[in-house]
Structure formats: structure tokens, C-alpha cells
Design an enzyme around this catalytic site. Structure first.
Site, mmCIF file in Angstrom:
data_model
loop_
_atom_site.group_PDB
_atom_site.id
_atom_site.type_symbol
_atom_site.label_atom_id
_atom_site.label_comp_id
_atom_site.label_asym_id
_atom_site.label_seq_id
_atom_site.Cartn_x
_atom_site.Cartn_y
_atom_site.Cartn_z
ATOM 1 N N ASN A 207 0.836 -1.205 0.000
ATOM 2 C CA ASN A 207 0.000 0.000 0.000
ATOM 3 C C ASN A 207 0.870 1.254 0.000
ATOM 4 O O ASN A 207 1.925 1.298 0.638
ATOM 5 C CB ASN A 207 -1.024 0.000 1.136
ATOM 6 C CG ASN A 207 -0.460 -0.284 2.502
ATOM 7 O OD1 ASN A 207 0.520 -1.005 2.647
ATOM 8 N ND2 ASN A 207 -1.073 0.277 3.520
ATOM 9 N N TYR B 243 -5.268 11.817 1.592
ATOM 10 C CA TYR B 243 -5.586 10.403 1.824
ATOM 11 C C TYR B 243 -6.136 9.617 0.621
ATOM 12 O O TYR B 243 -5.654 8.528 0.333
ATOM 13 C CB TYR B 243 -6.552 10.255 3.001
ATOM 14 C CG TYR B 243 -5.952 10.567 4.361
ATOM 15 C CD1 TYR B 243 -4.652 11.049 4.495
ATOM 16 C CD2 TYR B 243 -6.690 10.384 5.510
ATOM 17 C CE1 TYR B 243 -4.115 11.343 5.731
ATOM 18 C CE2 TYR B 243 -6.162 10.678 6.770
ATOM 19 C CZ TYR B 243 -4.872 11.160 6.865
ATOM 20 O OH TYR B 243 -4.353 11.438 8.096
ATOM 21 N N GLU C 270 0.484 5.226 0.622
ATOM 22 C CA GLU C 270 -0.421 6.269 1.122
ATOM 23 C C GLU C 270 0.034 7.658 0.702
ATOM 24 O O GLU C 270 1.115 7.843 0.132
ATOM 25 C CB GLU C 270 -0.533 6.130 2.647
ATOM 26 C CG GLU C 270 -1.125 4.782 3.027
ATOM 27 C CD GLU C 270 -1.386 4.618 4.511
ATOM 28 O OE1 GLU C 270 -0.930 5.453 5.320
ATOM 29 O OE2 GLU C 270 -2.065 3.622 4.865
ATOM 30 N N ASN C 271 -0.818 8.628 0.996
ATOM 31 C CA ASN C 271 -0.566 9.997 0.572
ATOM 32 C C ASN C 271 -1.175 10.960 1.592
ATOM 33 O O ASN C 271 -2.224 10.648 2.169
ATOM 34 C CB ASN C 271 -1.211 10.209 -0.815
ATOM 35 C CG ASN C 271 -0.717 11.466 -1.477
ATOM 36 O OD1 ASN C 271 -1.159 12.559 -1.153
ATOM 37 N ND2 ASN C 271 0.197 11.316 -2.402
ATOM 38 N N GLU D 295 -3.004 -4.443 -3.171
ATOM 39 C CA GLU D 295 -3.464 -5.341 -4.240
ATOM 40 C C GLU D 295 -3.459 -4.626 -5.589
ATOM 41 O O GLU D 295 -3.020 -5.162 -6.602
ATOM 42 C CB GLU D 295 -4.888 -5.838 -3.944
ATOM 43 C CG GLU D 295 -5.016 -6.680 -2.691
ATOM 44 C CD GLU D 295 -5.327 -5.869 -1.438
ATOM 45 O OE1 GLU D 295 -4.807 -4.734 -1.309
ATOM 46 O OE2 GLU D 295 -6.077 -6.369 -0.597
ATOM 47 N N CYS E 181 -4.152 0.840 -2.457
ATOM 48 C CA CYS E 181 -3.993 -0.423 -1.736
ATOM 49 C C CYS E 181 -2.894 -1.285 -2.370
ATOM 50 O O CYS E 181 -2.572 -1.147 -3.552
ATOM 51 C CB CYS E 181 -5.292 -1.223 -1.791
ATOM 52 S SG CYS E 181 -6.668 -0.506 -0.906
ATOM 53 N N CYS F 138 -10.523 -3.087 -4.712
ATOM 54 C CA CYS F 138 -9.485 -4.042 -5.125
ATOM 55 C C CYS F 138 -10.114 -5.304 -5.712
ATOM 56 O O CYS F 138 -9.614 -5.869 -6.687
ATOM 57 C CB CYS F 138 -8.583 -4.401 -3.951
ATOM 58 S SG CYS F 138 -7.430 -3.079 -3.535
HETATM 59 N N1 THU Z 1 -5.333 -1.417 2.362
HETATM 60 C C1 THU Z 1 -4.783 -2.220 1.416
HETATM 61 O O1 THU Z 1 -3.642 -2.019 0.993
HETATM 62 N N2 THU Z 1 -5.520 -3.243 0.952
HETATM 63 C C2 THU Z 1 -6.789 -3.517 1.359
HETATM 64 O O2 THU Z 1 -7.415 -4.391 0.792
HETATM 65 C C3 THU Z 1 -7.390 -2.775 2.458
HETATM 66 C C4 THU Z 1 -6.663 -1.577 2.905
HETATM 67 C C5 THU Z 1 -4.540 -0.289 2.855
HETATM 68 C C6 THU Z 1 -5.064 1.063 2.437
HETATM 69 C C7 THU Z 1 -4.473 1.939 3.497
HETATM 70 O O3 THU Z 1 -3.152 2.291 3.116
HETATM 71 C C8 THU Z 1 -4.395 1.044 4.723
HETATM 72 O O4 THU Z 1 -4.521 -0.280 4.253
HETATM 73 C C9 THU Z 1 -5.462 1.312 5.754
HETATM 74 O O5 THU Z 1 -6.728 1.298 5.181
#
Ligand code: THU
Length: 161
Positions: free
Chosen positions: A63, A69, A65-66, A76, A74, A116
């Protein structure tokens, strides 16, 4: 009277890593490594995804992030989009996903979000072959799905356009 429609989804519940195939174990280990590389300074929730291709090549994503937000992505989708960008014709034989909190060792249930699942469904449709999905579950267990379709019934596909 309305007829009833029942959907049966069969999921293998694997009690521990000892029950994974060699390939599944490798993929899950790569997903764990990928999680360590996540850029998740806001949630501190580290997610790792690994893809196994036909020839055994593996590809990973985490994942990202930024500060704004919703601009993050994610694990996946990072993996799937990255793979498709690098190897547009690659056939995916397995997708493995795991998650954990930063500074904690225990791996947590990795339940792919709806967006995803939709993206997974697109690539499953594109390759015309099921993509098996292996998810980290609670207490060191794993869930094995035969296809993305089992994770996303009633999915919207290009056929609906
Ligand atoms: N996240 C994923 O990478 N995959 C998922 O299927 C659910 C959530 C990440 C997004 C965010 O960076 C963090 O988990 C919290 O939601």
C-alpha cells in the site's frame, strides 16, 4: 412468490503455513516482505500483495499512502497495476495478500477492499482463467479462494457494458 437464489462459495481454510503448497508459501513470504516496504505513514497498517505468474515469476506490491488520503492506493492494486504495466500479457496464477501493524510481528486478516476486488475481477476477466486468491486470516490461518469471482459475486464486468 420470489424464487430463492443461493450462492455457494467454497473456501479452503488452512490452519497454518504448513498446509500451504510450496508456491503458496513462497508467494505469502513475498507478500510479507512487500508489506515491510509499504509506504503507510498515516495508517501504519502495512499490506503486502504478491502475484505468481505462469512461469513462476513473482511480482509484489504494497500500500502506498498519501497526505491527501484518497490519493493513496492499496497493495493489491499497486501489485496488479504494476504487473499489468510491466507485463501486459502476463497470466496470473496466484494472488497472495497479508497485512500487519507496524511494530507488530503478527500477521492480520487481509480482506481486500471492494475496489481491489473489482480490479482483481477485471484482470480475471481479461485472462479468461480464474485467479486463485490466498488471504492471510486470523490466528495464523489462511483462506484459499479458487477465483476472484468467489470474492466478488455479482461483479460488474466488461460484458455488462
Ligand atoms: N489497504 C490495502 O492495501 N488493501 C486492502 O485491501 C485494504 C486496505 C490499505 C489502504 C491503506 O493504506 C491502509 O490499508 C489502511 O486502510
Amino acid at each position: 412468490m420470489a424464487t430463492k437464489l443461493t450462492i455457494n462459495i467454497n473456501i479452503d481454510v488452512l490452519e497454518s503455513a504448513a498446509e500451504l503448497s510450496e508456491q503458496e508459501l513462497k508467494a505469502m513470504e513475498l507478500a510479507q516482505q512487500a508489506a515491510a516496504d509499504a509506504y503507510a505513514p498515516y495508517s501504519n497498517f502495512l499490506v503486502g500483495a504478491a502475484l505468481v505468474l505462469e512461469d513462476g515469476t513473482m511480482f509484489k506490491g504494497s500500500n502506498q499512502e498519501n497526505a491527501a488520503y484518497p490519493s493513496g492506493l492499496c497493495a493489491e492494486r499497486t501489485a496488479l497495476f504494476g504487473l499489468s504495466a510491466h507485463y501486459p500479457n502476463a497470466k496470473i496464477k496466484l494472488l497472495a495478500v497479508t497485512a500487519r501493524r507496524r511494530h507488530e510481528q503478527e500477521f492480520l486478516p487481509a480482506m481486500p477492499c471492494g475496489a481491489c476486488r473489482q480490479v482483481m475481477a477485471e484482470y480475471e476477466f481479461k485472462q479468461k482463467e480464474p485467479i486463485p486468491v490466498l488471504l492471510q486470516a486470523a490466528d495464523g490461518k489462511f483462506y484459499r479462494f479458487k477465483s476472484v469471482a468467489d470474492l466478488l459475486p455479482f461483479q460488474f464486468t466488461p460484458e455488462h457494458l
